[in-house]
Design an enzyme around this catalytic site. Structure first.
Site, PDB file in Angstrom:
ATOM      1  N   ARG A  70      -8.676   7.063   9.043  1.00  0.00           N
ATOM      2  CA  ARG A  70      -8.582   8.449   8.582  1.00  0.00           C
ATOM      3  C   ARG A  70      -9.136   8.589   7.171  1.00  0.00           C
ATOM      4  O   ARG A  70      -9.163   7.630   6.403  1.00  0.00           O
ATOM      5  CB  ARG A  70      -7.148   8.976   8.630  1.00  0.00           C
ATOM      6  CG  ARG A  70      -6.169   8.335   7.663  1.00  0.00           C
ATOM      7  CD  ARG A  70      -5.959   9.125   6.386  1.00  0.00           C
ATOM      8  NE  ARG A  70      -5.167   8.373   5.413  1.00  0.00           N
ATOM      9  CZ  ARG A  70      -5.680   7.586   4.497  1.00  0.00           C
ATOM     10  NH1 ARG A  70      -6.976   7.420   4.396  1.00  0.00           N
ATOM     11  NH2 ARG A  70      -4.914   6.941   3.639  1.00  0.00           N
ATOM     12  N   HIS A  99      -0.190  11.401  -1.868  1.00  0.00           N
ATOM     13  CA  HIS A  99       1.138  11.145  -2.432  1.00  0.00           C
ATOM     14  C   HIS A  99       2.032  12.382  -2.325  1.00  0.00           C
ATOM     15  O   HIS A  99       2.826  12.673  -3.223  1.00  0.00           O
ATOM     16  CB  HIS A  99       1.032  10.621  -3.872  1.00  0.00           C
ATOM     17  CG  HIS A  99       0.473   9.232  -3.888  1.00  0.00           C
ATOM     18  ND1 HIS A  99       1.223   8.145  -3.486  1.00  0.00           N
ATOM     19  CD2 HIS A  99      -0.767   8.760  -4.164  1.00  0.00           C
ATOM     20  CE1 HIS A  99       0.466   7.055  -3.553  1.00  0.00           C
ATOM     21  NE2 HIS A  99      -0.746   7.400  -3.950  1.00  0.00           N
ATOM     22  N   GLY A 150      -8.884  -2.544   3.833  1.00  0.00           N
ATOM     23  CA  GLY A 150      -8.339  -2.359   2.479  1.00  0.00           C
ATOM     24  C   GLY A 150      -9.139  -1.381   1.652  1.00  0.00           C
ATOM     25  O   GLY A 150      -9.098  -1.406   0.425  1.00  0.00           O
ATOM     26  N   GLY A 183      -8.944   2.026   1.870  1.00  0.00           N
ATOM     27  CA  GLY A 183      -8.337   3.357   1.789  1.00  0.00           C
ATOM     28  C   GLY A 183      -8.603   4.228   3.002  1.00  0.00           C
ATOM     29  O   GLY A 183      -8.419   5.439   2.956  1.00  0.00           O
ATOM     30  N   SER A 223      -7.200   3.547   6.064  1.00  0.00           N
ATOM     31  CA  SER A 223      -6.099   3.285   7.006  1.00  0.00           C
ATOM     32  C   SER A 223      -6.448   2.250   8.073  1.00  0.00           C
ATOM     33  O   SER A 223      -6.128   2.430   9.253  1.00  0.00           O
ATOM     34  CB  SER A 223      -5.632   4.587   7.674  1.00  0.00           C
ATOM     35  OG  SER A 223      -5.092   5.438   6.725  1.00  0.00           O
ATOM     36  N   ASP A 269      -0.924   8.449   7.584  1.00  0.00           N
ATOM     37  CA  ASP A 269      -2.000   7.619   8.134  1.00  0.00           C
ATOM     38  C   ASP A 269      -1.829   7.444   9.637  1.00  0.00           C
ATOM     39  O   ASP A 269      -2.766   7.632  10.424  1.00  0.00           O
ATOM     40  CB  ASP A 269      -2.022   6.242   7.475  1.00  0.00           C
ATOM     41  CG  ASP A 269      -2.176   6.329   5.966  1.00  0.00           C
ATOM     42  OD1 ASP A 269      -2.476   7.422   5.467  1.00  0.00           O
ATOM     43  OD2 ASP A 269      -1.989   5.304   5.303  1.00  0.00           O
ATOM     44  N   TYR A 293       2.637   1.453  -5.430  1.00  0.00           N
ATOM     45  CA  TYR A 293       3.085   2.480  -4.469  1.00  0.00           C
ATOM     46  C   TYR A 293       4.611   2.586  -4.474  1.00  0.00           C
ATOM     47  O   TYR A 293       5.176   3.672  -4.631  1.00  0.00           O
ATOM     48  CB  TYR A 293       2.571   2.120  -3.072  1.00  0.00           C
ATOM     49  CG  TYR A 293       2.734   3.219  -2.037  1.00  0.00           C
ATOM     50  CD1 TYR A 293       1.697   4.103  -1.760  1.00  0.00           C
ATOM     51  CD2 TYR A 293       3.914   3.360  -1.311  1.00  0.00           C
ATOM     52  CE1 TYR A 293       1.833   5.098  -0.795  1.00  0.00           C
ATOM     53  CE2 TYR A 293       4.058   4.346  -0.350  1.00  0.00           C
ATOM     54  CZ  TYR A 293       3.018   5.214  -0.091  1.00  0.00           C
ATOM     55  OH  TYR A 293       3.164   6.203   0.867  1.00  0.00           O
TER      56      TYR A 293
HETATM   57  C1  GLA Z   1      -1.099   5.461   1.786  1.00  0.00           C
HETATM   58  C2  GLA Z   1       0.162   5.638   2.625  1.00  0.00           C
HETATM   59  C3  GLA Z   1       0.300   7.093   3.059  1.00  0.00           C
HETATM   60  C4  GLA Z   1       0.177   8.042   1.882  1.00  0.00           C
HETATM   61  C5  GLA Z   1      -1.056   7.723   1.052  1.00  0.00           C
HETATM   62  C6  GLA Z   1      -1.131   8.555  -0.197  1.00  0.00           C
HETATM   63  O1  GLA Z   1      -2.244   5.672   2.548  1.00  0.00           O
HETATM   64  O2  GLA Z   1       0.141   4.812   3.753  1.00  0.00           O
HETATM   65  O3  GLA Z   1       1.529   7.266   3.747  1.00  0.00           O
HETATM   66  O4  GLA Z   1       1.338   8.014   1.107  1.00  0.00           O
HETATM   67  O5  GLA Z   1      -1.091   6.356   0.694  1.00  0.00           O
HETATM   68  O6  GLA Z   1      -1.278   9.889   0.123  1.00  0.00           O
END
Ligand code: GLA
Length: 334
Positions: A9, A16, A99, A101, A103, A145, A194
């Site tokens: 995705r 966040h 890794g 970003g 997903s 995600d 996180y």
């Molecule tokens: C990661 C987490 C999600 C979300 C994003 C930030 O991808 O897995 O659940 O919190 O960070 O939006």
């Protein structure tokens, strides 16, 4: 033979906010992870074209005592929490950078679950993936995600209310492209701040109540907690405005909101990096690009940009399309 596929995705805006029950606006993309092989037996045995090692997990057994390759943690968690009735022997292949970003871990979790015979709604599949992520790496991530990967719809962004998990489909306007640029900065959620951000948000919420319900932030004494909360509150407002901009075919307004979102993630939520900031600055100044921002958790990973259809692709950028969610694509006899 069974082949299960789950997409990665890209989040257009609303980062966040999911862990606070807020709004997000992602798309499932035309890249993802496939698990192909044969069902049966008492073991799950998988190899990956992207990572080392053989992952072996016994159905109905204890979680494996030997750690195996790192990516095996996700498989093991899906087996433990999804309780499949039978095993599976096969291969994992992916068109997602790991890794980065996009997903990749959610896509792996969901593709494995489907290959193992998971039956249930997209939301149930997403919940299994989310719980498995926590089990595998100890990060209580939000639902964005996994739900995007499970419930993606071609040519649409998903306006997800992460409190009640309702989804409104927002058609992607014609005439705009979604671009992704990989920063090359790799990270896995458990290596980032996180969890720390979740603690800070919880500290803010303890003083003023659920952040998703606040019209503005006031009365939070701790300065870090106040800034984290301010990001969440304003980002939720931006998600709504962005969805409206897409519906009105106003790519310029959408692009401005992306840049504001990045700025808030940089200063208030503090999850950006100098490299991501430079990429966003350069992209936003490129003719034909309406706006750009980091996408996902931050701390590295990728930048997403909204561009006029057909505009020249900046160096390193790939075009992605809003695509269908996770599914079993072939089964014996089909
Ligand atoms: C990661 C987490 C999600 C979300 C994003 C930030 O991808 O897995 O659940 O919190 O960070 O939006």
């Amino acid at each position: 033979m069974i082949r299960a596929f789950a997409p990665g995705r890209v989040n257009l805006i609303g980062d966040h906010t999911d862990h606070q029950g807020g709004l997000v606006l992602p798309i499932a993309i035309d890249r993802g992870t496939a698990v192909t092989g044969e069902a049966g037996g008492d073991w799950v045995r998988l190899r990956s074209d992207a990572e080392e090692g053989l992952v072996e997990v016994r159905i109905g057994g204890q979680p494996p005592l030997t750690p195996g390759p790192e990516w095996g943690r996700y498989v093991s968690a899906i087996v433990e929490l999804g309780r499949p009735a039978r095993g599976f022997v096969g291969d994992v292949s992916t068109t997602l950078p790991l890794g980065a970003g996009l997903s990749s871990s959610a896509a792996l979790e969901l593709a494995v679950a489907l290959a193992l015979g998971f039956e249930g709604s997209p939301l149930e599949l997403a919940r299994l993936g989310q719980r498995s992520e926590y089990r595998a790496v100890g990060v209580p991530c939000g639902i964005m995600d996994q739900l995007t990967s499970a419930a993606g719809v071609a040519d649409h962004a998903l306006l997800i209310d992460c409190h009640d998990t309702s989804i409104d489909l927002v058609p992607m306007p014609e005439g705009v492209d979604v671009l992704v640029v990989d920063s090359g900065q790799r990270r896995s959620l458990e290596d980032t701040a996180y969890n720390q951000r979740l603690i800070e948000c919880a500290r803010a919420a303890a003083e003023v109540g659920p952040l998703r319900l606040l019209p503005e932030v006031g009365g939070i004494t701790d300065s870090a907690a106040r800034r984290r909360a301010r990001h969440v509150v304003r980002e939720i407002i931006r998600v709504r405005a962005f969805a409206d901009a897409l519906l009105a075919n106003d790519a310029r307004a959408a692009g401005e909101l992306m840049v504001e979102s990045h700025e808030s993630l940089r200063t208030d939520f503090e999850v950006s990096t100098p490299r991501l900031d430079a990429m966003v600055r350069d992209l936003a100044a490129t003719p034909g690009i309406y706006g750009a921002r980091l996408t996902g958790a931050g701390f590295g990973g990728s930048v997403v940009a909204l561009a006029a259809h057909g505009a020249a692709l900046p160096e390193g950028a790939v075009r992605v399309c809003a695509s269908r969610g996770a599914r079993v694509t072939s089964e014996a006899g089909d």
